[in-house]
Design an enzyme around this catalytic site. Structure first.
Site, short mmCIF file in Angstrom:
data_model
loop_
_atom_site.label_atom_id
_atom_site.label_comp_id
_atom_site.label_asym_id
_atom_site.label_seq_id
_atom_site.Cartn_x
_atom_site.Cartn_y
_atom_site.Cartn_z
N ASP A 120 0.76 -1.02 -0.04
CA ASP A 120 0.38 0.14 0.02
C ASP A 120 0.61 1.35 -0.04
O ASP A 120 1.93 1.33 0.27
CB ASP A 120 -0.88 0.07 1.15
N ASN A 124 1.26 3.62 -2.95
CA ASN A 124 1.85 3.70 -4.21
C ASN A 124 1.38 5.48 -4.49
O ASN A 124 2.36 6.27 -5.04
CB ASN A 124 1.49 2.95 -5.45
N ARG A 146 0.36 7.83 -2.21
CA ARG A 146 0.73 8.90 -1.40
C ARG A 146 2.25 8.95 -1.96
O ARG A 146 2.96 10.18 -1.80
CB ARG A 146 0.67 8.21 -0.23
N TRP A 147 3.18 7.84 -1.92
CA TRP A 147 4.47 8.02 -2.66
C TRP A 147 4.78 9.00 -3.57
O TRP A 147 5.59 9.81 -3.63
CB TRP A 147 5.18 6.61 -2.86
N ASN A 166 -10.90 -2.76 -5.91
CA ASN A 166 -10.14 -1.73 -6.59
C ASN A 166 -10.62 -1.35 -7.85
O ASN A 166 -10.28 -0.43 -8.37
CB ASN A 166 -8.63 -2.22 -6.57
N TRP A 167 -11.59 -2.43 -8.17
CA TRP A 167 -12.32 -2.21 -9.59
C TRP A 167 -13.25 -0.59 -9.43
O TRP A 167 -13.51 0.19 -10.49
CB TRP A 167 -13.52 -3.20 -10.04
N ARG A 203 -5.19 -2.16 8.71
CA ARG A 203 -6.54 -2.99 8.35
C ARG A 203 -6.16 -4.00 7.36
O ARG A 203 -5.16 -3.97 6.48
CB ARG A 203 -7.57 -2.10 7.96
N LEU A 204 -7.12 -5.01 7.25
CA LEU A 204 -6.86 -5.97 6.26
C LEU A 204 -7.23 -5.69 4.94
O LEU A 204 -6.85 -6.56 3.78
CB LEU A 204 -7.59 -7.33 6.76
N SER A 205 -8.19 -5.09 4.75
CA SER A 205 -8.92 -4.57 3.46
C SER A 205 -9.21 -5.78 2.68
O SER A 205 -8.91 -6.07 1.61
CB SER A 205 -7.79 -3.72 2.74
N GLU A 236 0.71 -13.27 12.39
CA GLU A 236 1.56 -12.01 13.14
C GLU A 236 1.25 -10.85 12.22
O GLU A 236 1.36 -10.85 11.09
CB GLU A 236 2.91 -12.36 13.30
C1 IPE Z 1 -5.45 -2.89 -0.18
O1 IPE Z 1 -5.06 -1.28 -0.44
C2 IPE Z 1 -5.46 -3.49 -1.37
C3 IPE Z 1 -4.11 -3.48 -1.97
C4 IPE Z 1 -2.87 -3.28 -1.61
C5 IPE Z 1 -4.02 -4.19 -3.39
P1 IPE Z 1 -6.32 -0.17 -0.84
O2 IPE Z 1 -5.47 1.11 -0.65
O3 IPE Z 1 -7.18 -0.36 -1.75
O4 IPE Z 1 -7.09 -0.41 0.62
P2 IPE Z 1 -7.99 0.72 1.55
O5 IPE Z 1 -9.00 1.17 0.61
O6 IPE Z 1 -7.13 1.94 1.86
O7 IPE Z 1 -8.64 -0.08 2.47
C1 IPE Z 2 -1.47 0.43 -3.45
O1 IPE Z 2 -1.36 1.69 -3.29
C2 IPE Z 2 -1.69 -0.18 -4.80
C3 IPE Z 2 -3.16 -0.75 -4.89
C4 IPE Z 2 -4.05 -0.47 -3.97
C5 IPE Z 2 -3.45 -0.95 -6.36
P1 IPE Z 2 -2.47 2.94 -3.57
O2 IPE Z 2 -2.94 3.05 -4.92
O3 IPE Z 2 -3.65 2.25 -2.54
O4 IPE Z 2 -1.76 3.85 -2.96
P2 IPE Z 2 -2.33 4.98 -1.65
O5 IPE Z 2 -2.59 4.06 -0.31
O6 IPE Z 2 -3.75 5.56 -2.05
O7 IPE Z 2 -1.24 5.88 -1.26
MG MG Z 3 -4.04 2.44 -0.69
#
Ligand code: IPE
Ligand code: IPE
Ligand code: MG
Length: 236
Positions: free
Chosen positions: A21, A23, A25-26, A69-70, A191-193, A204
């Site tokens: 997670d 990408n 924000r980076w 993510n869709w 969180r586990l999402s 763990e």
């Molecule tokens: C969880 O990250 C899914 C993946 C890393 C592929 P998300 O960025 O989609 O999760 P939420 O929405 O913050 O919970």
């Molecule tokens: C994780 O990074 C990649 C996927 C969920 C596909 P994010 O796209 O969720 O990046 P943030 O969490 O919004 O920074």
């Molecule tokens: Mg994210």
């Protein structure tokens, strides 16, 4: 004094699963586009796979795209699918050379047909490798996985008395994989999402504020070290 090597960390987790997670924000922190963030995150996969491989971890699972993510903007979804396609195209041979067996967790049927074929080809090519198993969770959701397992058991007319934890596990996408010992989530969220809901019963957790593209070899070492200091009881 000699530098402490990863191989000296003990006990090691057998199976590490990562929620990659942060990408976006980076990228935002660098005034770059979301796409650049996802590309940097994808580039990071190779280095992390190598680091865990060297440390002796046998199973690595990466959460790359969730069933939720869709809902992201169409253009971003398209980019993420394209990234998966190019990574599979580019990395499969390399992984194969290094003795890595590839698996996919999740639904394949909603991916573009050509991508489905590529994924299946990679799985087939690497199926006899045994150094490490790398599972990519793409279009994966823990709830969908449990529901699909239930549907399949009903289709198979499994008798209610025959349903136990072992049988249930065999109907999940992760059939044959050990449960994750360690679940890592980058970028500060705790969180586990919808990741590995069934399989994480006694995992763990390791959370780090580091964004996924910055999660490097040293971060891998820190996560393994933290794991080695945990006391696991499994309720006993
Ligand atoms: C969880 O990250 C899914 C993946 C890393 C592929 P998300 O960025 O989609 O999760 P939420 O929405 O913050 O919970
Ligand atoms: C994780 O990074 C990649 C996927 C969920 C596909 P994010 O796209 O969720 O990046 P943030 O969490 O919004 O920074
Ligand atoms: Mg994210």
């Amino acid at each position: 004094m000699a530098k402490v090597e990863e191989t000296q960390i003990s006990p090691l987790p057998t199976h590490v699963a990562i929620i990659m997670d942060g990408n976006v924000r980076w990228a935002e922190a660098r005034h770059l586009s979301r796409l650049k963030g996802h590309r940097a995150g994808t580039e990071n996969i190779r280095r992390v796979v190598e680091a865990f491989g060297k440390s002796g971890v046998k199973y690595l699972t990466l959460y790359a795209f969730s069933t939720e993510n869709w809902q992201r903007p169409k253009s971003e979804v398209r980019e993420l699918l394209q990234i998966l396609a190019s990574v599979i195209g580019r990395e499969t041979r390399e992984m194969h050379k290094r003795g890595i067996k590839l698996r996919h967790l999740g639904r394949l049927d909603r991916l573009p047909p050509r991508l489905q074929e590529e994924v299946l080809k990679s799985i087939e090519l690497t199926k006899n490798n045994s150094r490490m198993t790398l599972s990519v969770a793409f279009d994966y959701g823990g709830r969908a996985e449990i529901m699909e397992a239930t549907r399949q058991m009903l289709r198979d007319k499994v008798s209610p008395e025959a349903v136990d934890e072992t049988l249930f596990s065999q109907y999940l996408y992760t059939s044959g994989l050990p449960d994750p010992d360690l679940i890592i989530r980058t970028a500060g969220e705790m969180r586990l999402s919808n990741f590995l809901l069934w399989q994480s019963a006694y995992s763990e957790y390791y959370f780090t504020p580091v964004f996924w593209p910055d999660f490097d070899t040293e971060e891998v070492r820190k996560a393994l070290l933290a794991y080695s200091q945990r006391a696991r009881n499994f309720g006993a």
